[in-house]
Design a protein around this motif. Structure first.
Motif, short mmCIF file in Angstrom:
data_model
loop_
_atom_site.label_atom_id
_atom_site.label_comp_id
_atom_site.label_asym_id
_atom_site.label_seq_id
_atom_site.Cartn_x
_atom_site.Cartn_y
_atom_site.Cartn_z
N PHE A 1 11.50 48.94 83.03
CA PHE A 1 12.83 48.63 83.55
C PHE A 1 13.88 48.77 82.45
CE2 PHE A 1 16.21 45.46 84.27
CZ PHE A 1 16.68 45.87 85.51
N ALA A 2 13.59 48.25 81.27
CA ALA A 2 14.53 48.30 80.15
C ALA A 2 14.84 49.74 79.76
CB ALA A 2 13.98 47.53 78.96
N ILE A 3 13.81 50.59 79.69
CA ILE A 3 14.01 52.00 79.35
C ILE A 3 14.88 52.68 80.39
CG2 ILE A 3 12.84 54.26 79.21
CD1 ILE A 3 10.54 52.87 77.81
N PHE A 4 14.64 52.38 81.66
CA PHE A 4 15.42 52.97 82.75
C PHE A 4 16.90 52.58 82.63
CE2 PHE A 4 17.43 52.98 86.88
CZ PHE A 4 17.04 54.20 87.42
N ILE A 5 17.17 51.28 82.44
CA ILE A 5 18.55 50.79 82.38
C ILE A 5 19.27 51.37 81.15
CG2 ILE A 5 20.02 48.75 82.12
CD1 ILE A 5 18.73 49.01 84.89
N ILE A 6 18.61 51.36 80.00
CA ILE A 6 19.22 51.91 78.78
C ILE A 6 19.51 53.40 78.95
CG2 ILE A 6 18.79 52.43 76.34
CD1 ILE A 6 17.16 49.77 76.26
N SER A 7 18.57 54.13 79.55
CA SER A 7 18.77 55.57 79.78
C SER A 7 19.92 55.81 80.74
CB SER A 7 17.48 56.20 80.34
OG SER A 7 16.42 56.06 79.44
N PHE A 8 20.00 54.99 81.78
CA PHE A 8 21.09 55.10 82.77
C PHE A 8 22.45 55.00 82.08
CE2 PHE A 8 24.13 52.87 85.52
CZ PHE A 8 24.18 53.71 86.62
N GLU A 9 22.59 54.05 81.18
CA GLU A 9 23.87 53.83 80.50
C GLU A 9 24.07 54.85 79.37
OE1 GLU A 9 26.12 51.91 81.58
OE2 GLU A 9 25.01 50.64 82.98
N LEU A 10 23.02 55.14 78.63
CA LEU A 10 23.10 56.01 77.45
C LEU A 10 23.46 57.45 77.79
CD1 LEU A 10 22.65 56.12 74.32
CD2 LEU A 10 20.30 56.77 74.81
N PHE A 11 22.89 57.96 78.88
CA PHE A 11 23.09 59.36 79.24
C PHE A 11 24.34 59.61 80.09
CE2 PHE A 11 18.56 59.36 78.18
CZ PHE A 11 18.45 60.51 77.42
N SER A 12 25.00 58.54 80.51
CA SER A 12 26.21 58.69 81.31
C SER A 12 27.38 59.14 80.44
CB SER A 12 26.57 57.36 81.99
OG SER A 12 27.80 57.46 82.67
N SER A 13 28.18 60.06 80.97
CA SER A 13 29.32 60.59 80.20
C SER A 13 30.46 59.58 80.09
CB SER A 13 29.85 61.87 80.86
OG SER A 13 30.31 61.60 82.18
N THR A 14 30.48 58.60 80.97
CA THR A 14 31.51 57.55 80.94
C THR A 14 30.85 56.18 81.07
OG1 THR A 14 31.80 57.68 83.35
CG2 THR A 14 33.26 59.04 81.99
N LEU A 15 31.62 55.14 80.81
CA LEU A 15 31.14 53.78 81.01
C LEU A 15 30.91 53.58 82.50
CD1 LEU A 15 30.70 51.43 78.97
CD2 LEU A 15 32.87 50.48 79.77
N ILE B 1 13.02 59.44 83.50
CA ILE B 1 13.20 58.04 83.12
C ILE B 1 12.46 57.07 84.05
CG2 ILE B 1 15.42 58.50 82.01
CD1 ILE B 1 16.84 57.31 84.41
N LEU B 2 11.87 57.61 85.10
CA LEU B 2 11.11 56.78 86.04
C LEU B 2 9.71 57.38 86.26
CD1 LEU B 2 11.79 54.18 87.61
CD2 LEU B 2 12.48 55.59 89.54
N SER B 3 9.26 58.12 85.27
CA SER B 3 8.03 58.91 85.41
C SER B 3 6.78 58.08 85.70
CB SER B 3 7.80 59.77 84.16
OG SER B 3 7.81 58.96 82.99
N TYR B 4 6.55 57.03 84.91
CA TYR B 4 5.29 56.30 85.09
C TYR B 4 5.16 55.64 86.47
CZ TYR B 4 1.36 53.22 84.72
OH TYR B 4 0.17 52.58 84.99
N ILE C 1 4.67 53.13 77.48
CA ILE C 1 6.09 53.23 77.12
C ILE C 1 6.32 54.44 76.21
CG2 ILE C 1 8.00 52.10 75.88
CD1 ILE C 1 7.20 51.01 78.76
N SER C 2 5.38 54.69 75.31
CA SER C 2 5.46 55.87 74.43
C SER C 2 5.41 57.15 75.26
CB SER C 2 4.32 55.85 73.41
OG SER C 2 4.40 54.72 72.58
N PHE C 3 4.56 57.14 76.28
CA PHE C 3 4.45 58.30 77.18
C PHE C 3 5.78 58.57 77.87
CE2 PHE C 3 4.02 59.37 81.72
CZ PHE C 3 3.57 60.68 81.60
N ILE C 4 6.43 57.51 78.37
CA ILE C 4 7.72 57.67 79.06
C ILE C 4 8.77 58.24 78.09
CG2 ILE C 4 9.62 56.48 80.25
CD1 ILE C 4 7.53 54.38 81.17
N LEU C 5 8.84 57.67 76.89
CA LEU C 5 9.83 58.11 75.90
C LEU C 5 9.58 59.55 75.46
CD1 LEU C 5 10.05 54.89 73.70
CD2 LEU C 5 11.77 55.73 75.32
N ILE C 6 8.31 59.91 75.28
CA ILE C 6 7.97 61.29 74.89
C ILE C 6 8.35 62.26 76.00
CG2 ILE C 6 6.03 62.87 74.45
CD1 ILE C 6 4.69 60.48 72.96
#
Length: 325
Positions: free
Chosen positions: A175-189, A260-263, A309-314
């Motif tokens: 969940f944390a990886i998904f939320i961080i990715s959602f915010e990090l990859f967005s072009s705006t806030l 970001i939701l692979s697993y 988690i390493s698999f998702i990040l990779i």
């Protein structure tokens, strides 16, 4: 420029304040509900599917939702709109549904019906998957089909998150990886940036309660339903016209969402196929999930969670490198 700088500083201070308040309130909520559940003898019974051998409660989800709800209510009363509060209605229903199941064990058919109701409530807040973005040559969808398809996706995501909540730390890390990715990859806030901070800060104390040896606290169905509901809402937002991925990370939205939701996607697809092949109900619980199989080899919840988690990040990295090439 000065005006923009002031706004950024105000937003940053508010983000930090929301994070600290959420962290503190969530910690106290986890302590309170864990003590309350133990006192009332509402504990997670140990059986052949259990991954623990000591006293544990399934109170994590109720504690997290309660802290989010309290902070949101105070801000609402004060006239502060930090996100679209209407989403708390279906998320509250999902949390209550899971909480009831944690205590009394619901029939999966009844749970499925309430998941569909919650999904329709999410759609009624204005969230709808109405475009395939060119997949299979399809773009805009008929509204009736779009609603049915969106309900299917929401219910699938909720159950996918519920399915991976089988070992310590896995669901909240995913969940944390998904939320961080959602915010990090967005072009705006994003409109949910403050809500994201609240969520991340609220789940942080659960790592301690999840991994400790005695009086453990599990996320429970209440938590997995709540987090699954949040992920489904964010997933619909990603597929909407309003969410734009940063130019340097630009990737087809459906591929980005899968990365970001692979697993959860891989696990739910595999386990349903395995159960159908063995002529079992897709909702019949067992220990044949990928994380269970890995945990049997590693004999460690922490190491198993780290591997996945390493698999998702990779995988996220591979998609981004492939995109750059």
């Amino acid at each position: 420029i000065i005006f923009i700088t002031i706004i950024i500083n105000v937003n940053l201070k508010m983000m930090i304040s929301l994070g600290l308040i959420s962290l503190t309130l969530s910690t106290f909520s986890l302590l309170f509900f864990n003590h309350f559940f133990i006192k009332r003898k509402i504990i997670d019974n140990i059986n052949k599917r259990s991954s623990h051998y000591n006293t544990a409660t399934r109170s994590g989800g109720i504690a997290i939702f309660s802290s989010i709800f309290i902070i949101s209510s105070i801000n609402y009363i004060m006239g502060e709109t930090i996100f679209d509060y209407s989403i708390l209605v279906p998320l509250g229903l999902l949390s209550a549904l899971g909480g009831y199941d944690d205590i009394y064990s619901l029939d999966f058919k009844l749970k499925f019906i309430f998941q569909i109701i919650a999904a329709k409530m999410i759609i009624d807040t204005g969230l709808l998957i109405d475009n395939f973005h060119g997949v299979l040559g399809i773009y805009e969808l008929n509204r009736a089909f779009a609603q049915v398809f969106t309900i299917f996706i929401i219910v699938s995501i909720i159950n996918a998150i519920n399915f991976i909540d089988g070992i310590d730390g896995l669901a909240i890390s995913t969940f944390a990886i998904f939320i961080i990715s959602f915010e990090l990859f967005s072009s705006t806030l994003t409109p949910y940036s403050k809500f994201s901070i609240m969520l991340l800060a609220s789940i942080l104390p659960l790592y301690y309660f999840n991994f400790r040896k005695t009086n453990k606290v599990f996320l429970g169905d209440s938590g997995s339903h709540f987090l699954g509901g949040v992920i489904s809402i964010y997933s619909i937002l990603i597929l909407s016209q309003n969410y734009i991925i940063k130019v340097e990370y630009d990737l087809h939205k459906i591929i980005f969402l899968f990365s970001i939701l692979s697993y959860p996607i891989i696990d739910i697809t595999r386990i349903i196929l395995v159960r159908l092949k063995n002529k079992k109900s897709p909702f019949e619980a067992d220990k044949n999930h990928i994380h269970h199989l890995i945990q049997e080899k590693t004999n460690s919840h922490q190491f198993t969670t780290l591997i996945i988690i390493s698999f998702i990040l990779i995988l996220i990295l591979i998609f981004q490198i492939n995109n750059l090439i």
